[in-house]
Design a protein around this motif. Sequence first.
Motif, short mmCIF file in Angstrom:
data_model
loop_
_atom_site.label_atom_id
_atom_site.label_comp_id
_atom_site.label_asym_id
_atom_site.label_seq_id
_atom_site.Cartn_x
_atom_site.Cartn_y
_atom_site.Cartn_z
N ALA A 123 19.87 69.94 -13.97
CA ALA A 123 20.75 70.48 -12.93
C ALA A 123 21.54 69.42 -12.18
O ALA A 123 22.62 69.72 -11.65
N ASN A 124 21.02 68.19 -12.12
CA ASN A 124 21.63 67.17 -11.27
C ASN A 124 22.11 65.97 -12.07
O ASN A 124 21.30 65.13 -12.49
N PRO A 125 23.41 65.84 -12.28
CA PRO A 125 23.94 64.68 -13.01
C PRO A 125 23.54 63.36 -12.37
O PRO A 125 23.32 62.36 -13.06
N LYS A 126 23.42 63.32 -11.03
CA LYS A 126 23.05 62.08 -10.36
C LYS A 126 21.66 61.62 -10.77
O LYS A 126 21.41 60.41 -10.93
N ALA A 127 20.73 62.56 -10.96
CA ALA A 127 19.38 62.19 -11.39
C ALA A 127 19.42 61.56 -12.77
O ALA A 127 18.75 60.54 -13.02
N ARG A 128 20.20 62.14 -13.68
CA ARG A 128 20.32 61.54 -15.01
C ARG A 128 20.91 60.14 -14.93
O ARG A 128 20.47 59.22 -15.62
N GLU A 129 21.91 59.96 -14.07
CA GLU A 129 22.57 58.67 -13.95
C GLU A 129 21.61 57.60 -13.43
O GLU A 129 21.64 56.44 -13.87
#
Length: 579
Positions: free
Chosen positions: A250-256
């Motif tokens: 759900a969170n692109p920032k977490a993947r980054e």
Amino acid sequence: MSEEIIESRRDLVKRLKEKGINPYPHKFSVTAKLDQIRKKYELPVERDKEYILKGRIKRVSKREDRYIIRFADLTEPVEIQVIFPIDKGKVSPNTVCSFKGYLDRIDGKLTLVAEEVLEGEEGTAVSEVKRVYDLDPGREKVSVAGRIVSFRDQGKAAFGHIQDADGKIQIYFRRDTLGDEKYNEAMEILDIGDIVGVEGELFRTMTGELTVEVKDFKLLTKSLRALPEKWHGLKDVELRYRRRYVDLIANPKAREIFKIRYKAIKSLREFLESEGFMEVETPILQSVASGAMARPFITHHNALDIDMYLRIAPELYLKMLIVGGFNRVYELGRNFRNEGIDTTHNPEFTMVEFYAAYMDYNDLMDLTERLMRKILMDTVGKLKITWEGQELDFSKPFRRLRFFDALKEKTGKDKEFFLDEGKAREFAKEVGIPKAETLTHLKILDKLFEHFIEEDLVQPTFVIDFPKILSPLAKTHRDDPDLVERFELIVNKQEIANAYTELNDPEDQRERFLQQLKEKAAGDEEAMDIDENFLTALEYGLPPTGGEGIGIDRLVMMLTDSPSIREVILFPTLRPEKD
């Protein structure tokens, strides 16, 4: 509602199986990952270059504090997305104007982030910019797969987005292309959260979004649970950490964050190996809790019928390898300390420790500066970053600050004052150090330094020349017998690295261990035990050596501007979930 969704999707899985459709097939062949496709047809934009684009406002929508504008070319059937702050002026459809700003890619679309609107037709045509940065895919045939993260049926057509680890792309189902039966099947069986494979042709929509027109599809995994609502994601922080797999979807920032963590570790390994260090592995289960001042986790080995400890540090084993003739070694791995949990501490954490024969702490400071700069350039591409609102500059030589000089500057009291246990304890009481009357001398010194000095250490700083009582494994300072040759790298009030010229005198080391036993008897649960195997190794001869440890989790916090260590650990330690 969530239970109803789960039951509904379970019923669908059952119906699919009855029809002979496997909702969990074994394989799907893809021609490329989604980010590879995007990189092929979407050139990187220059965010520091200013553009003035001329065109016609086709459509305007409001979102919070900004307008989202479809901005059309004046002569060709192409558009660009424009984002414009509401407080910078009013904009209306069918107006010919120019916007000034910089280019970016937002939600898969080439976007002008505008700062000013100009009347008239001054500037570069939208079509000209699109030709430079958004290449025509020419209906290339592709086969791609990913998780459906958005999906909307419009009757004769449906749009959605699929996402994999590195990218996202729009998919387009068209009734006229697929036929009624195949189109209806897609609308019946596909839901947000499903993993799907699609075969089709690449094209660009009117707004310029790179899209796969689906010619065929295959359900690869039926998701029984619904994803978090599109615009809000997971807001419950505890739930984000507990169900990290959903957070990553759900969170692109977490993947980054975790991509940057991977890059940082890769960069670290490359640097150490270029400096001649060899990676090794040492025991995690240890019979003596030593190598650092920390309370250990205790377990029991049934076959040997002995208590053992999860390692608090690999230090002693690594120094034994230097004794054995390996001149430069390092280990990257997990350590375990039975301590409290807060924004900078997790009971299990990742550290790198490296040791080099014939180096001292001065050499390590120089090496650490070079290492930090390489990691920053390899991960974020710059030497000036922001962490929790503080701008940090790694381009300059790091400040070097002596432990007792710093205390004297703040308190007016010299080294001799602080090395007097009675005076130090009374002073700690005066300034409000909690439980000062029960703390050991070394704990008092540690707490006083935190109280007076650490809050001011924002820019990268080497705190050097610690009191001997605080550093049982460090070598006595060559110019002052009360001190040791040790440094800590402090950045934005956080300890990032700890290093010293290693103590290699076996008799001195034994005395230091005995002092640790006295500290433990006085109530310090973090004091070390004596490791006779290590002392025996020192008696064979440890060459002059410098050693250092760097906390990977705090390093990644710094690189990703994260406020909590739990943001940078995939599965942080949490209380068990209640039934």
